[in-house]
Design an enzyme around this catalytic site. Structure first.
Site, mmCIF file in Angstrom:
data_model
loop_
_atom_site.group_PDB
_atom_site.id
_atom_site.type_symbol
_atom_site.label_atom_id
_atom_site.label_comp_id
_atom_site.label_asym_id
_atom_site.label_seq_id
_atom_site.Cartn_x
_atom_site.Cartn_y
_atom_site.Cartn_z
ATOM 1 C CE1 TYR A 1 -21.323 13.952 -38.944
ATOM 2 C CE2 TYR A 1 -23.448 14.629 -39.805
ATOM 3 C CZ TYR A 1 -22.234 14.943 -39.235
ATOM 4 O OH TYR A 1 -21.926 16.248 -38.934
ATOM 5 C CB SER A 2 -27.359 12.955 -39.521
ATOM 6 O OG SER A 2 -28.536 13.717 -39.525
ATOM 7 C CB ALA A 3 -31.146 9.873 -39.541
ATOM 8 C CB ALA B 1 -25.559 9.469 -34.876
ATOM 9 C CG HIS C 1 -26.169 18.058 -39.547
ATOM 10 N ND1 HIS C 1 -25.963 17.407 -38.363
ATOM 11 C CD2 HIS C 1 -26.859 17.181 -40.334
ATOM 12 C CE1 HIS C 1 -26.487 16.197 -38.428
ATOM 13 N NE2 HIS C 1 -27.033 16.031 -39.609
#
Length: 535
Positions: free
Chosen positions: A207-209, A211, A445
């Site tokens: 997720y986020s960084a 991903a 987010h």
């Protein structure tokens, strides 16, 4: 962890015996098994700070039958700033190359459980695997898989780079945070069968960084010979490929800024600089980064983990062809209001000059110049944008997620890999999110983590469970098992969970904007050179 559990001992064969936990319900029925803080590498401390992670030796044992290694707690916490730049070092430990492992209860299917290596987010500056709770998902849904959540080195500890340090020491490496993740993936490949996992069915997601990391892990994996390839499927939730990372020469400016803030003379020899930096405690290092103009420590194009040709491979079709050859499938998507959280991370002062400088902390100068000219052609805030912090959040969300994700996907589809891609968009918010995110931020987010991980430790209502199950969760189980999904979209269309809980498969209204931004940045030279693709 104040959760009902009982001890659970597992025989890892030549790796020895370990004790974890079996989480149970109020009737003492097993929900899942859990192991916390299992080392996957030798501690990266002392002279091994900023070295590639070192594999555990073949003779390494986690414990014995009489005295099993006890892994019932959690991964160590890599030294890191808080979201608001606080420095609470009471839980820090540079010896953080460990993973938590969640295992479904019961007998695994023939061949073993599917496996997901899950990479946590945090802008590559902070974060931990500690905030994942899979008890409900593994016990109540059809999405049953072993989930391995590694910790890895972050911020200046994980992504310091300098050409002079690379020249001075063959042991020094850039992108050690990415190398940590890769070793965790390799450790999983080599050891997960002892936990009941299928080594031929490993997905990597985040997720986020996390991903963004999953993209770089896929890129690296596509570059190794087929015999060493591990990744079969990828999940990129709320992040994209970003841009071609800065060069080593660009990293030197940041390195010298760090040295200046630490009062280390630039005339000092490179080997002495490295020795001095390794002698400093993490708190001193992190405090120095807070004073820096270019304060973000992220990936570098080092020609070892990150190829100079990476984005040329996407644009030329080499990336798509390799994905097709390997049959690697991808779930990728976004929340509708990502920018509210993005605007909170080290935001600029309320002027364009400060926004320009803030973006330079992450992106190359040509990229920032192109972005600012595109989004603020007259140097003023666009209509409906209340301040420059909000503007920063929107631009940052476009760069990390909305625009560049679409540019990458457009390239994959143009080169024949559209059948491998499953896109989503989430406009729905579970009520449990109100505990963490202001309601006025909408589906921002991180609010969808409760959907993907079936509450992730919070309670979903019966209505919410039905919506999540039909929208994504049954398909997520199929995806991890390697089965055909009932996604309902064609290439470049998107499966959208609407605010009212309905699912629609529709055209992507942001696609043309994503293409424009991708092409703009390509023309600006922000996607690297035209090196021949190495894939």
């Amino acid at each position: 962890m104040d959760r009902p559990s009982k001890p659970y001992v597992r025989d890892l064969e030549f790796r020895g015996f370990i004790e974890g936990l079996t989480y149970v319900d109020d009737k003492s029925q097993p929900l899942c098994h859990y192991f916390g803080g299992i080392p996957y590498a030798i501690p990266p401390v002392g002279p091994f700070r900023w070295c590639k992670p070192r594999s555990l030796p073949p003779c390494y044992r986690y414990g014995t039958r009489v005295n099993p290694g006890r892994y019932t707690e959690n991964c160590s916490l890599c030294p890191q700033p808080g979201f608001n730049e606080g420095l609470n070092d009471s839980l820090w430990d540079e010896d953080c190359l460990q993973c938590n492992i969640w295992v479904p209860a019961g007998e695994p299917p023939k061949g073993g459980w599917p496996v997901l290596v899950w990479i946590h987010g945090g802008f590559l500056q902070f974060g931990t695997p500690r905030d994942i709770d899979l008890r409900a998902m593994l016990s109540e849904t059809s999405c049953k898989a072993i989930v391995v959540t590694p910790a890895y080195r972050l911020n200046v500890l994980g992504f310091l780079a300098s050409p002079e340090l690379s020249a001075a020491s063959s042991e020094f490496a850039a992108n050690v945070g990415f190398w940590d993740q890769r070793l965790a993936i390799e450790w999983t490949w080599q050891n997960i069968s002892y936990f009941g996992g299928d080594t031929s069915n490993i997905a990597v997601g985040g997720y986020s960084a996390g991903a963004h990391s999953a993209f770089h892990q896929l890129s690296y994996d596509l570059g190794v010979p087929d015999s060493k390839s591990i990744i079969r499927r990828v999940l990129m939730l709320s992040n994209g490929p970003g841009l071609q990372p800065k060069s080593l020469s660009e990293a030197q400016e940041k390195f010298e800024e760090l040295l200046t803030n630490l009062n280390i003379p630039l005339a000092t020899s490179a080997s002495e600089k490295l020795t001095l930096l390794r002698s400093l405690d993490p708190k001193t290092l992190l405090r120095a980064t807070f004073k820096m103009k270019h304060h973000q420590f992220r990936a570098i194009t080092d020609s070892a983990f990150v190829r100079p040709s990476l984005f040329h491979e996407l644009n030329s079709g080499a990336f798509a062809r390799k994905m097709k050859q390997r049959g690697v499938k991808l779930i990728i998507g976004e929340c509708s209001d990502e920018h509210f959280v993005y605007g909170q991370w080290r935001p600029p002062a309320n002027n364009l000059k400060s926004l320009f400088e803030r973006l330079q902390a992450d992106y190359s100068l040509p990229a920032v110049e192109a972005m600012v000219k595109y989004y603020f052609p007259d140097g003023k805030l666009p209509p409906g944008t209340p301040n420059w912090q909000n503007a920063f959040g929107k631009v940052y969300a476009n760069m990390q997620i909305h625009a560049l994700e679409r540019g990458m996907l457009d390239a994959l589809v143009r080169h024949g890999a559209g059948d491998l891609v499953y896109r989503y968009r989430i406009e729905y918010r579970a009520r449990c999110c109100d505990k963490k995110w202001p309601k006025q931020w909408g589906v921002t987010h991180g609010t969808d983590m409760a959907l993907w991980f079936w509450g992730n430790g919070e309670e979903l209502s019966e209505e919410e469970r039905k919506i999540v199950k039909e929208a994504f969760h049954d398909n997520l189980g199929r995806f991890l098992r390697g089965e055909e999904m009932e996604w309902g979209t064609e290439p470049l269309h998107v499966r959208c969970l609407k605010a009212d809980g309905t699912v629609r498969c529709e055209k992507d209204t942001g696609l043309e904007e994503g293409r424009r931004v991708w092409d703009l940045l390509k023309r600006a030279g922000a996607m690297g050179g035209m090196e021949k693709a190495r894939l």
